[in-house]
Design an enzyme around this catalytic site. Sequence first.
Site, PDB file in Angstrom:
ATOM      1  CG  ASN A 230      -6.384  -1.455  -0.257  1.00  0.00           C
ATOM      2  OD1 ASN A 230      -5.869  -1.255  -1.057  1.00  0.00           O
ATOM      3  ND2 ASN A 230      -6.295  -1.322   0.843  1.00  0.00           N
TER       4      ASN A 230
ATOM      5  CB  CYS B 154      -1.011  -0.377   1.515  1.00  0.00           C
ATOM      6  SG  CYS B 154      -2.170  -1.211   1.084  1.00  0.00           S
TER       7      CYS B 154
ATOM      8  CG  HIS C 103      -4.436   2.957   0.724  1.00  0.00           C
ATOM      9  ND1 HIS C 103      -4.254   2.942  -0.503  1.00  0.00           N
ATOM     10  CD2 HIS C 103      -4.066   2.057   2.033  1.00  0.00           C
ATOM     11  CE1 HIS C 103      -4.175   1.024  -0.065  1.00  0.00           C
ATOM     12  NE2 HIS C 103      -3.555   0.876   1.032  1.00  0.00           N
TER      13      HIS C 103
END
Length: 331
Positions: free
Chosen positions: A288, A113, A258
């Site tokens: 995500n 991430c 994020h």
Amino acid sequence: MVRSRILGVGRYLPERAVSNFELEEMFDTSDEWIRQRTGIEERRFADEGVYCSDLASEAARRALENAGLEAEDLDFIIFATLSPDHHFPGSGVYLQAKMGLAGIGCMDVRNQCTGFLYSLAVADAFVRVGMYRRVLVVGAEVHSSALNFTNEGRDVAVLFGDGAGAVVIGPSEDDSRGILSTHMHADGHFADKLKLDIWDISKKPYITPETLTNGDIWPKMAGKEVFKHAVTRIPEVVESVLKECNLKTEDVDLFLPHQANLRINQFAAYRLGVPEEKFYSNIESYGNTTAASIPIALSEVLENGMIEKNHLIMMVAFGSGFTWAASLMRW
Ligand code: UT7
């Protein structure tokens, strides 16, 4: 030393949108559970046969167009992903070939991430020291092939989606604008908290018939632990970047976090004392997308007119590793 800045941004999301209701058909879950816990309403899934480098290639084409540049203008490619086309070689070389390029350097960054922010920091350093003038940084993921769409995998399967975002980095003609500072951190003691076990080089051979049936082919996550660390590390790294730049949270015009979980970002915003509307969110549409989430968000906010010249933009991410990072730029 010159500063670097983002010269162009592009995103590409596969067309197929998969709603929470569609997931309800596959395993025991509910739109209500997913939305309440994560804010996600739908995500995009790439079709069979589509590689991560295919998504990246379209995002890169759009970023170059946005920058007013040609592929041939690039000096280097950095590709951030946790879902590479193949284990090796890296996806950067596949992207390079798809862009019709050969000869320039390509590097893969495997930082989950935070992959985009780590890559951005490398590109920034290349440009600042004058090593390269035009660096393509891409974050791209095809998660949908490695999600367990059964009750056993539902905690992870509902979270992730496919997509790509890209930026072109180059020298800033104005020293006050561009990437001001990036802080990167990691703590490998938590490496097992979010991982994919299928590739285990200590085994001889590294993949066995059991691997296919014992669950090792699916990612595993200690969700609560990831959540707990994320809501601490995100404010911490934002504050350390601001401190270095002698700035305050109020000075930041927009946060591009994020997109792992809307609740994580709401919590982080609350801890920083930042109004939620300043923490951009698009997780409802894409879930995500790991290394792709920040460049996708950046491309959207530019299109929506949410960023103006001289705005201060804080990008921040936390994820598997654990790794976390924040990068501040003046647009
Ligand atoms: O970039 C980093 C990527 N990862 C993250 O950021 C993840 C961070 N963690 C999270 O976002 C949250 O931990 C989750 C959203 C993944 C899970 O939320 P939670 O509140 O921590 O739920 P939980 O794991 O404690 O599970 C609560 C219940 C359990 O049932 P019981 O034991 O209470 O009966 C789970 O089995 O919810 C159940 N559950 C589900 N129910 C419906 C787990 N997944 C699902 C699901 N649908 N998809």
